[in-house]
Motif scaffolding. Structure first.
Motif, PDB file in Angstrom:
ATOM      1  N   HIS A  94      34.172  39.795  41.380  1.00 55.07           N
ATOM      2  CA  HIS A  94      34.361  40.084  40.673  1.00 55.07           C
ATOM      3  C   HIS A  94      36.088  40.782  40.000  1.00 55.07           C
ATOM      4  CE1 HIS A  94      30.187  40.236  39.524  1.00 55.07           C
ATOM      5  NE2 HIS A  94      30.241  41.415  40.159  1.00 55.07           N
ATOM      6  N   THR A  95      36.903  39.672  41.491  1.00 58.44           N
ATOM      7  CA  THR A  95      38.766  40.365  40.854  1.00 58.44           C
ATOM      8  C   THR A  95      38.966  39.127  40.268  1.00 58.44           C
ATOM      9  OG1 THR A  95      38.690  39.676  43.780  1.00 58.44           O
ATOM     10  CG2 THR A  95      39.992  39.608  42.578  1.00 58.44           C
ATOM     11  N   GLN A  96      39.026  38.197  39.769  1.00 60.03           N
ATOM     12  CA  GLN A  96      39.218  38.311  38.131  1.00 60.03           C
ATOM     13  C   GLN A  96      38.983  38.947  36.524  1.00 60.03           C
ATOM     14  OE1 GLN A  96      38.963  33.400  38.091  1.00 60.03           O
ATOM     15  NE2 GLN A  96      39.798  33.989  36.138  1.00 60.03           N
ATOM     16  N   ALA A  97      37.813  39.036  36.778  1.00 60.32           N
ATOM     17  CA  ALA A  97      37.194  39.700  35.905  1.00 60.32           C
ATOM     18  C   ALA A  97      37.958  41.542  35.706  1.00 60.32           C
ATOM     19  CB  ALA A  97      35.670  40.063  35.404  1.00 60.32           C
ATOM     20  N   VAL A  98      38.171  42.003  36.647  1.00 59.48           N
ATOM     21  CA  VAL A  98      38.510  43.242  37.060  1.00 59.48           C
ATOM     22  C   VAL A  98      39.363  42.768  36.876  1.00 59.48           C
ATOM     23  CG1 VAL A  98      38.791  45.210  38.383  1.00 59.48           C
ATOM     24  CG2 VAL A  98      37.219  44.187  38.377  1.00 59.48           C
ATOM     25  N   MET A  99      40.749  42.344  37.655  1.00 59.67           N
ATOM     26  CA  MET A  99      42.012  42.619  37.217  1.00 59.67           C
ATOM     27  C   MET A  99      42.367  41.695  35.670  1.00 59.67           C
ATOM     28  SD  MET A  99      44.070  42.783  39.681  1.00 59.67           S
ATOM     29  CE  MET A  99      43.332  44.020  39.882  1.00 59.67           C
ATOM     30  N   GLN A 100      41.724  40.776  35.151  1.00 56.57           N
ATOM     31  CA  GLN A 100      42.044  40.374  33.455  1.00 56.57           C
ATOM     32  C   GLN A 100      42.050  42.035  32.474  1.00 56.57           C
ATOM     33  OE1 GLN A 100      40.196  36.828  32.454  1.00 56.57           O
ATOM     34  NE2 GLN A 100      40.061  36.937  30.493  1.00 56.57           N
ATOM     35  N   ARG A 101      41.114  42.457  32.700  1.00 60.10           N
ATOM     36  CA  ARG A 101      40.523  43.231  32.376  1.00 60.10           C
ATOM     37  C   ARG A 101      41.589  44.564  32.299  1.00 60.10           C
ATOM     38  NH1 ARG A 101      35.593  45.846  29.361  1.00 60.10           N
ATOM     39  NH2 ARG A 101      36.650  47.548  28.004  1.00 60.10           N
ATOM     40  N   ALA A 102      41.841  44.624  33.683  1.00 60.15           N
ATOM     41  CA  ALA A 102      43.303  45.726  33.570  1.00 60.15           C
ATOM     42  C   ALA A 102      44.407  45.190  33.652  1.00 60.15           C
ATOM     43  CB  ALA A 102      43.697  45.568  35.355  1.00 60.15           C
ATOM     44  N   TRP A 103      44.747  43.927  33.135  1.00 61.34           N
ATOM     45  CA  TRP A 103      45.710  43.994  32.868  1.00 61.34           C
ATOM     46  C   TRP A 103      45.983  43.615  30.442  1.00 61.34           C
ATOM     47  CZ3 TRP A 103      50.148  41.647  33.004  1.00 61.34           C
ATOM     48  CH2 TRP A 103      51.122  40.669  32.745  1.00 61.34           C
ATOM     49  N   GLU A 104      44.577  43.190  30.721  1.00 60.80           N
ATOM     50  CA  GLU A 104      44.484  43.735  28.924  1.00 60.80           C
ATOM     51  C   GLU A 104      44.703  44.855  28.194  1.00 60.80           C
ATOM     52  OE1 GLU A 104      40.372  41.913  28.467  1.00 60.80           O
ATOM     53  OE2 GLU A 104      41.439  39.504  29.301  1.00 60.80           O
ATOM     54  N   THR A 105      43.960  45.451  29.280  1.00 61.85           N
ATOM     55  CA  THR A 105      44.248  47.046  29.470  1.00 61.85           C
ATOM     56  C   THR A 105      45.622  47.407  28.926  1.00 61.85           C
ATOM     57  OG1 THR A 105      42.028  47.724  29.828  1.00 61.85           O
ATOM     58  CG2 THR A 105      43.395  49.233  29.629  1.00 61.85           C
ATOM     59  N   ASN A 106      46.027  47.467  30.017  1.00 62.64           N
ATOM     60  CA  ASN A 106      47.880  48.167  30.021  1.00 62.64           C
ATOM     61  C   ASN A 106      48.683  46.900  31.147  1.00 62.64           C
ATOM     62  OD1 ASN A 106      49.635  49.555  30.725  1.00 62.64           O
ATOM     63  ND2 ASN A 106      48.605  51.110  31.156  1.00 62.64           N
ATOM     64  N   LYS A 107      48.811  45.774  30.338  1.00 61.98           N
ATOM     65  CA  LYS A 107      50.115  44.998  31.001  1.00 61.98           C
ATOM     66  C   LYS A 107      50.978  45.514  31.756  1.00 61.98           C
ATOM     67  CE  LYS A 107      49.073  40.867  28.093  1.00 61.98           C
ATOM     68  NZ  LYS A 107      48.713  41.343  27.256  1.00 61.98           N
ATOM     69  N   ALA A 108      51.891  46.212  31.385  1.00 68.06           N
ATOM     70  CA  ALA A 108      53.237  47.101  32.087  1.00 68.06           C
ATOM     71  C   ALA A 108      52.103  47.876  32.893  1.00 68.06           C
ATOM     72  CB  ALA A 108      53.914  47.816  31.006  1.00 68.06           C
ATOM     73  N   LEU A 109      51.513  48.578  32.998  1.00 69.44           N
ATOM     74  CA  LEU A 109      51.143  48.675  34.273  1.00 69.44           C
ATOM     75  C   LEU A 109      50.773  48.452  35.124  1.00 69.44           C
ATOM     76  CD1 LEU A 109      50.786  52.063  35.662  1.00 69.44           C
ATOM     77  CD2 LEU A 109      48.260  52.420  34.364  1.00 69.44           C
ATOM     78  N   THR A 110      49.769  46.984  35.142  1.00 73.05           N
ATOM     79  CA  THR A 110      49.358  46.232  35.849  1.00 73.05           C
ATOM     80  C   THR A 110      49.824  45.400  36.296  1.00 73.05           C
ATOM     81  OG1 THR A 110      47.007  46.527  34.718  1.00 73.05           O
ATOM     82  CG2 THR A 110      47.348  44.522  35.882  1.00 73.05           C
ATOM     83  N   THR A 111      51.377  45.054  35.631  1.00 75.18           N
ATOM     84  CA  THR A 111      52.646  44.227  36.268  1.00 75.18           C
ATOM     85  C   THR A 111      53.770  45.224  37.218  1.00 75.18           C
ATOM     86  OG1 THR A 111      53.597  43.316  34.007  1.00 75.18           O
ATOM     87  CG2 THR A 111      54.826  43.275  35.896  1.00 75.18           C
ATOM     88  N   SER A 112      53.462  46.389  37.312  1.00 72.55           N
ATOM     89  CA  SER A 112      53.990  48.091  38.287  1.00 72.55           C
ATOM     90  C   SER A 112      53.419  47.508  39.223  1.00 72.55           C
ATOM     91  CB  SER A 112      54.302  49.317  37.613  1.00 72.55           C
ATOM     92  OG  SER A 112      52.949  49.260  37.481  1.00 72.55           O
ATOM     93  N   TRP A 113      51.953  47.491  39.103  1.00 67.98           N
ATOM     94  CA  TRP A 113      50.772  47.488  39.930  1.00 67.98           C
ATOM     95  C   TRP A 113      51.254  46.215  41.086  1.00 67.98           C
ATOM     96  CZ3 TRP A 113      45.151  48.136  37.964  1.00 67.98           C
ATOM     97  CH2 TRP A 113      45.393  49.284  37.506  1.00 67.98           C
ATOM     98  N   PHE A 114      51.589  45.027  40.750  1.00 68.08           N
ATOM     99  CA  PHE A 114      51.429  43.507  41.189  1.00 68.08           C
ATOM    100  C   PHE A 114      52.907  43.971  42.216  1.00 68.08           C
ATOM    101  CE2 PHE A 114      48.967  41.440  37.749  1.00 68.08           C
ATOM    102  CZ  PHE A 114      47.429  41.549  38.951  1.00 68.08           C
ATOM    103  N   VAL A 115      53.966  43.979  41.330  1.00 73.28           N
ATOM    104  CA  VAL A 115      55.196  44.271  41.385  1.00 73.28           C
ATOM    105  C   VAL A 115      55.459  45.103  43.089  1.00 73.28           C
ATOM    106  CG1 VAL A 115      57.476  44.954  41.322  1.00 73.28           C
ATOM    107  CG2 VAL A 115      56.714  43.886  39.631  1.00 73.28           C
ATOM    108  N   ARG A 116      55.067  46.797  43.031  1.00 74.41           N
ATOM    109  CA  ARG A 116      54.813  47.488  44.287  1.00 74.41           C
ATOM    110  C   ARG A 116      54.118  46.677  44.964  1.00 74.41           C
ATOM    111  NH1 ARG A 116      52.139  51.691  42.066  1.00 74.41           N
ATOM    112  NH2 ARG A 116      53.488  52.461  41.064  1.00 74.41           N
ATOM    113  N   HIS A 117      52.082  46.020  45.100  1.00 73.72           N
ATOM    114  CA  HIS A 117      51.981  45.710  46.041  1.00 73.72           C
ATOM    115  C   HIS A 117      52.428  44.677  46.541  1.00 73.72           C
ATOM    116  CE1 HIS A 117      48.763  43.558  48.396  1.00 73.72           C
ATOM    117  NE2 HIS A 117      48.965  42.317  47.519  1.00 73.72           N
ATOM    118  N   PHE A 118      53.606  43.163  45.847  1.00 75.99           N
ATOM    119  CA  PHE A 118      54.137  42.484  46.372  1.00 75.99           C
ATOM    120  C   PHE A 118      55.270  42.955  47.608  1.00 75.99           C
ATOM    121  CE2 PHE A 118      50.785  40.221  43.539  1.00 75.99           C
ATOM    122  CZ  PHE A 118      50.294  39.211  44.932  1.00 75.99           C
TER     123      PHE A 118
END
Length: 125
Positions: A94-118
């Motif tokens: 369920h990667t897409q659904a979970v990541m989409q829900r995280a994005w909808e919940t907190n875009k700034a935080l999810t962006t920081s997760w992606f930036v940190r990961h990459f």
């Protein structure tokens, strides 16, 4: 026949126990409290609870973390550092659904997760 009934009842009990175990991870308050407790002397006590939750219901943990405060917490950062790559590399369902829900919940935080990961991935190559 009693054996098959007992076996069926045991399976029902296991399912109910699993539901009860996962139910707690729907609570952002529980996740926030454990993250806060994990900042201090209780780190070694709290960490196994999250380890078990990451194994059994990683989507609930990650989505709870997306809603939880405070954001700059050591326990939270450790969990995110473990969970986000697992989702981004397709190791969990369920990667897409979970990541989409995280994005909808907190875009700034999810962006920081992606930036940190990459950013971490770039440093390791």
């Amino acid at each position: 026949n009693n054996n098959s009934n007992n076996s069926s009842n045991n399976n029902n009990i296991d399912v109910e126990r699993a539901r009860a175990t996962h139910h707690v991870w729907f609570s952002v308050d529980v996740i926030e409290t454990l993250c806060t407790l994990g900042e201090g002397e209780l780190y070694q006590v709290v960490r196994p609870a999250f380890r078990d939750a990451v194994r059994s219901c990683p989507e609930l943990v990650l989505l709870g973390l997306a809603q939880a405060q405070p954001t700059g917490n050591m326990m939270r950062n450790e969990l995110v550092a473990r969970l986000v790559p697992m989702y981004l590399h397709g190791q969990l369902p369920h990667t897409q659904a979970v990541m989409q829900r995280a994005w909808e919940t907190n875009k700034a935080l999810t962006t920081s997760w992606f930036v940190r990961h990459f950013s971490d991935a770039d440093r390791n190559t």
